[in-house]
Design a protein around this motif. Structure first.
Motif, PDB file in Angstrom:
ATOM      1  N   LEU A 300      18.749  91.666-112.303  1.00  0.00           N
ATOM      2  CA  LEU A 300      19.983  91.734-113.649  1.00  0.00           C
ATOM      3  C   LEU A 300      20.283  93.282-113.658  1.00  0.00           C
ATOM      4  O   LEU A 300      21.886  93.007-113.705  1.00  0.00           O
ATOM      5  CB  LEU A 300      19.053  91.862-115.108  1.00  0.00           C
ATOM      6  CG  LEU A 300      20.086  91.786-116.091  1.00  0.00           C
ATOM      7  CD1 LEU A 300      20.636  90.571-115.885  1.00  0.00           C
ATOM      8  CD2 LEU A 300      19.032  91.749-117.532  1.00  0.00           C
ATOM      9  N   ASP A 301      20.010  94.207-113.474  1.00  0.00           N
ATOM     10  CA  ASP A 301      20.203  95.409-113.397  1.00  0.00           C
ATOM     11  C   ASP A 301      21.772  95.289-111.846  1.00  0.00           C
ATOM     12  O   ASP A 301      23.031  95.184-111.887  1.00  0.00           O
ATOM     13  CB  ASP A 301      19.898  96.637-112.516  1.00  0.00           C
ATOM     14  CG  ASP A 301      19.019  97.116-113.863  1.00  0.00           C
ATOM     15  OD1 ASP A 301      18.827  96.709-114.711  1.00  0.00           O
ATOM     16  OD2 ASP A 301      17.655  97.888-114.449  1.00  0.00           O
ATOM     17  N   GLN A 302      21.224  94.753-110.921  1.00  0.00           N
ATOM     18  CA  GLN A 302      22.076  94.766-109.870  1.00  0.00           C
ATOM     19  C   GLN A 302      23.026  93.274-110.094  1.00  0.00           C
ATOM     20  O   GLN A 302      24.375  93.976-109.805  1.00  0.00           O
ATOM     21  CB  GLN A 302      21.511  94.265-108.736  1.00  0.00           C
ATOM     22  CG  GLN A 302      20.165  94.919-107.701  1.00  0.00           C
ATOM     23  CD  GLN A 302      19.732  94.314-107.080  1.00  0.00           C
ATOM     24  OE1 GLN A 302      19.675  93.315-106.891  1.00  0.00           O
ATOM     25  NE2 GLN A 302      18.616  94.902-105.888  1.00  0.00           N
ATOM     26  N   SER A 303      22.953  92.804-111.134  1.00  0.00           N
ATOM     27  CA  SER A 303      24.462  91.353-110.994  1.00  0.00           C
ATOM     28  C   SER A 303      25.049  91.966-112.085  1.00  0.00           C
ATOM     29  O   SER A 303      26.240  92.498-111.590  1.00  0.00           O
ATOM     30  CB  SER A 303      23.436  90.108-111.605  1.00  0.00           C
ATOM     31  OG  SER A 303      22.525  89.764-110.887  1.00  0.00           O
ATOM     32  N   ILE A 304      24.603  92.962-112.932  1.00  0.00           N
ATOM     33  CA  ILE A 304      25.547  93.947-113.963  1.00  0.00           C
ATOM     34  C   ILE A 304      26.509  94.795-113.567  1.00  0.00           C
ATOM     35  O   ILE A 304      27.369  94.599-112.992  1.00  0.00           O
ATOM     36  CB  ILE A 304      24.161  94.621-115.337  1.00  0.00           C
ATOM     37  CG1 ILE A 304      24.220  93.213-115.814  1.00  0.00           C
ATOM     38  CG2 ILE A 304      25.629  95.397-115.567  1.00  0.00           C
ATOM     39  CD1 ILE A 304      22.752  94.473-116.780  1.00  0.00           C
TER      40      ILE A 304
END
Length: 730
Positions: A300-304
């Motif tokens: 999720l952090d990477q996608s954000i």
């Protein structure tokens, strides 16, 4: 031949005509030569005609003892095992009129054995028609010893080279391998070292799977002169691929010119497979093989970050099965697990490969839908999820149908970080449940009304320690080898004035988010240490007590000082306190965590990683940590006797811990079968319902402490343990 020896120097008949001063000068010169100069007749007695003063140092005999009618025959001084060889060498020299140079052993007067070098020549004496031998004998014992030592070293090196388990090689860039041992040939699938050298000429293209790997090897070698733990995938002779680790150095001559590389090769294919398995288990749910919470957070952090750069949206979809607990309780946990596996597979088919499907635990799932342009594409996926989850499912001849409630939060509209998006998707999911289940809701401010109770809980939590609403329960830990109780874990409970006992699963996240965890953690530390000391004062034998430390506590600068102060105040020995930290908590700030844990270790406190296998900690970090214990998460222990994967995982963890000299504690042991499997596996300790549930301190003393070691009167102990043990959480 009677034996004696001589060398080039003095004909007594000739020297008798020389001036006296000349004789003395020559004798002085010969006396200074290192060794014994001699002349002897080539007769059967080897009768000595002249021997220099060096005979004393060499043989232990004065020249006079080797000359004359009663002289000691030099032949007798030669070692018996070498006499035939010396005689043959001299005879050959005489027959061919050439010089001789032989090495043999002599027996000194004192019994010592020395190696000597005898160099000389045969000379015809014209007036008598016989031959004489003239020469010099020198002590070469030290040189022979050095030669023997060198040969022995070479023999040992050759033995190591030939019999080593690891591959050993010498190679150059142009010529390929110069030398390899049998182990390397076997590693690469060749029948012999010569076959490997003959066939594998271009190491860069023939050996390494990655063609640039050889260049990387040489780059590191050029910069540092050595290569350490250089891990690569390589081809074997049959085309299969294995992992190797190389350690090598560049060998240069005295002028500094490069000669060759020499190094070792270890086959680490199995280790890589084990690491991959552990990494997978650390980032995936053991039942469904979906991403777990740690990997979800990372994805999720990477996608954000990517969406922020590209101006896209990310949808976080929180999904909870409706009335799953009823199915699980009525049909059994095995059916419940099969249902979860079915739901996991259906969710995978609802999303793209670039999206993420995660299971948080129980019946909670989260989808991360990346690269979204607007709500329409998200809505299409969500409706497909609702429809697929609700499809009937057959089990044991029955048709079962479950639905789900879905909450959605969007980046950047509903939050700009993973924590906010998950929280808001969770709130929206509760709103969907409130509206009748089997529907989806986007996050809105109205969704926060659902968490109003949570805010009230936080308000009450602020006063909980002050109002003495907190208490500790203790769960025993048992040694799997001896069956004896060896320690206890302190588990916090909250006795809420209205809701009764509240599990830490509910209020600890609130305490962390509200910044209250520091005060609660300090209370736990003080209470657990004081209780352990009170048990000792009551006459019980000392046992270790473990407390859980949250990631936020670990990140505080005063934790070490706090622990040291409490230990001093309570008088508890440091080795009786164990600090438990989760993998994910430790990995939030790795270097800081390592520094804090090392300081705690220096005090004498024991360190454990809790729920091992559910977070993510690389082996490189793990071996650097000052750890004492790995606690295997209960999800791996469950059904370990029948679940082959769980059995393999726990076995791998036990082997890993053994190599790192760490203890292994299995959590959540509920059956005798699980207990015995762990016992046979070599696991060190266990805790779980099979041996004891968490109970208050007084009940713990009654149930688990060794009353045979008590020094207090029985009635006093009875008074301490009198309070009723009711209303306990598992």
């Amino acid at each position: 031949m009677t034996r004696t020896m001589a060398n080039p120097i003095i004909d007594t008949a000739a020297t008798s005509k020389q001036p006296i001063m000349g004789i003395h000068s020559l004798e002085a010169l010969l006396a200074n030569i290192d060794g014994m100069v001699y002349r002897c007749l080539a007769d059967k007695a080897w009768t000595m005609e002249f021997v220099s003063q060096g005979s004393l140092a060499l043989t232990g005999h004065l020249p006079a003892e080797l000359l004359g009618e009663k002289a000691i025959a030099f032949y007798d001084i030669i070692h018996p095992d070498d006499r035939d060889g010396v005689e043959q060498a001299i005879q050959t020299s005489l027959e061919n009129s050439r010089r001789y140079d032989i090495e043999y052993r002599i027996l000194r007067k004192d019994g010592d054995i020395r190696w000597v070098s005898d160099r000389g020549t045969a000379v015809k004496r014209g007036d008598q028609g016989i031959s004489i031998l003239e020469g010099i004998i020198q002590d070469i014992t030290k040189r022979k010893k050095a030669d023997e030592d060198l040969l022995e070293a070479e023999r040992r090196y050759r033995s190591i080279f030939e019999n080593a388990v690891e591959g050993i090689y010498q190679s150059t860039l142009e010529q390929g391998y110069l030398a390899v041992n049998p182990a390397l040939a076997r590693t690469y699938g060749y029948d012999s070292p010569s076959q490997l050298i003959g066939n594998l000429r271009d190491i860069g293209s023939q050996l390494y799977v990655d063609n640039g790997r050889r260049l990387e090897f040489m780059k590191i070698m050029d910069e540092h002169g050595i290569v350490s733990n250089f891990e690569s995938r390589v081809y074997r002779k049959d085309g299969s691929v294995i992992w190797i680790s190389e350690n090598a150095r560049a060998v240069r001559n005295e002028a500094g010119n490069f000669l060759f590389y020499e190094g070792t090769v270890e086959d680490i294919t199995q280790r890589k497979a084990n690491e991959a398995k552990i990494r997978f288990q650390a980032t995936h749910d053991p039942l469904t093989k979906l991403a777990n919470r740690a990997l979800l957070q990372e994805r999720l952090d990477q996608s954000i970050e990517r969406a922020r750069r590209e101006g896209k949206c990310v949808a976080t979809v929180f999904l909870d099965l409706d009335k799953f607990k009823y199915i699980n309780d009525s049909l059994g946990h095995q059916v419940g697990d099969e249902l979860l596996l079915t739901i996991a597979e259906r969710l995978r088919h609802c999303v793209r490969e670039s999206d993420t499907v995660a299971r948080l635990g129980g019946d909670e799932f989260v989808l991360v839908l990346v690269n979204q342009s607007n709500d329409k594409s998200v809505e299409s996926t969500v409706q497909r999820v609702l429809a697929d989850v609700a499809k009937p499912w057959s089990v044991n001849g029955m048709e079962v149908q479950v639905t789900c409630s879905v909450g959605i939060s969007m980046f950047p509209a509903h939050g700009t970080d993973s924590t906010a998006l998950l929280k808001h998707a969770d709130a929206a999911m509760f709103e969907a449940k409130r509206l009748g289940r089997n529907n989806s809701q986007y996050f809105s401010e109205n969704s926060n009304g659902v968490v109003t109770d949570g805010l009230e809980m936080v308000s009450s939590l602020r006063r909980a320690v002050e109002n003495q609403e907190m208490l500790l329960h203790y769960q025993p830990k048992y040694d799997l080898r001896t069956g004896r109780m060896v320690g206890a874990e302190a588990l916090i409970r909250w006795r809420h004035p209205k809701r009764g006992l509240v599990s830490p699963i509910e209020f600890i996240p609130m305490a962390e988010e509200a910044g209250l965890i520091g005060g609660i953690g300090e209370w736990v530390l003080q209470t657990a240490c004081r209780q352990s000391r009170d048990w000792q004062n009551a006459g019980y034998p000392p046992i270790s007590v473990a407390i859980n430390v949250s990631p936020m506590q670990l990140e505080r600068d005063d934790l070490v000082h706090q622990v040291a102060t409490v230990l001093e105040q309570t008088g508890l020995a440091p080795e009786l306190l164990e600090i438990e930290i989760t993998e994910s908590g430790m990995m939030r700030k790795v270097e800081h965590s390592m520094a804090v844990l090392q300081k705690l270790k220096n005090i004498g406190v024991r360190i454990s990683i809790d729920d091992f296998g559910t977070g993510y900690s690389s082996l490189s970090h793990l071996k650097r940590l000052p750890l004492d214990t790995l606690k295997v998460d209960k999800s791996f222990v469950r059904n370990i006797s029948s679940d082959h994967e769980n059995h393999s995982i726990v076995k791998a963890i036990v082997l890993l811990a053994g190599s790192l000299k760490l203890k292994v504690v299995a959590e959540g042991v509920e059956t005798e079968e699980e207990y015995k499997v762990l016992q046979n596996m070599g696991c060190d300790e266990m805790q779980g319902y099979f041996k004891g549930r968490p109970v208050p301190a007084n009940c713990f003393a009654e149930k688990h402490l060794d009353t045979g070691h008590l020094s207090w009167p029985a009635q006093k102990i009875a008074q301490l343990c009198a309070p009723n043990c009711h209303g306990l959480l598992p």
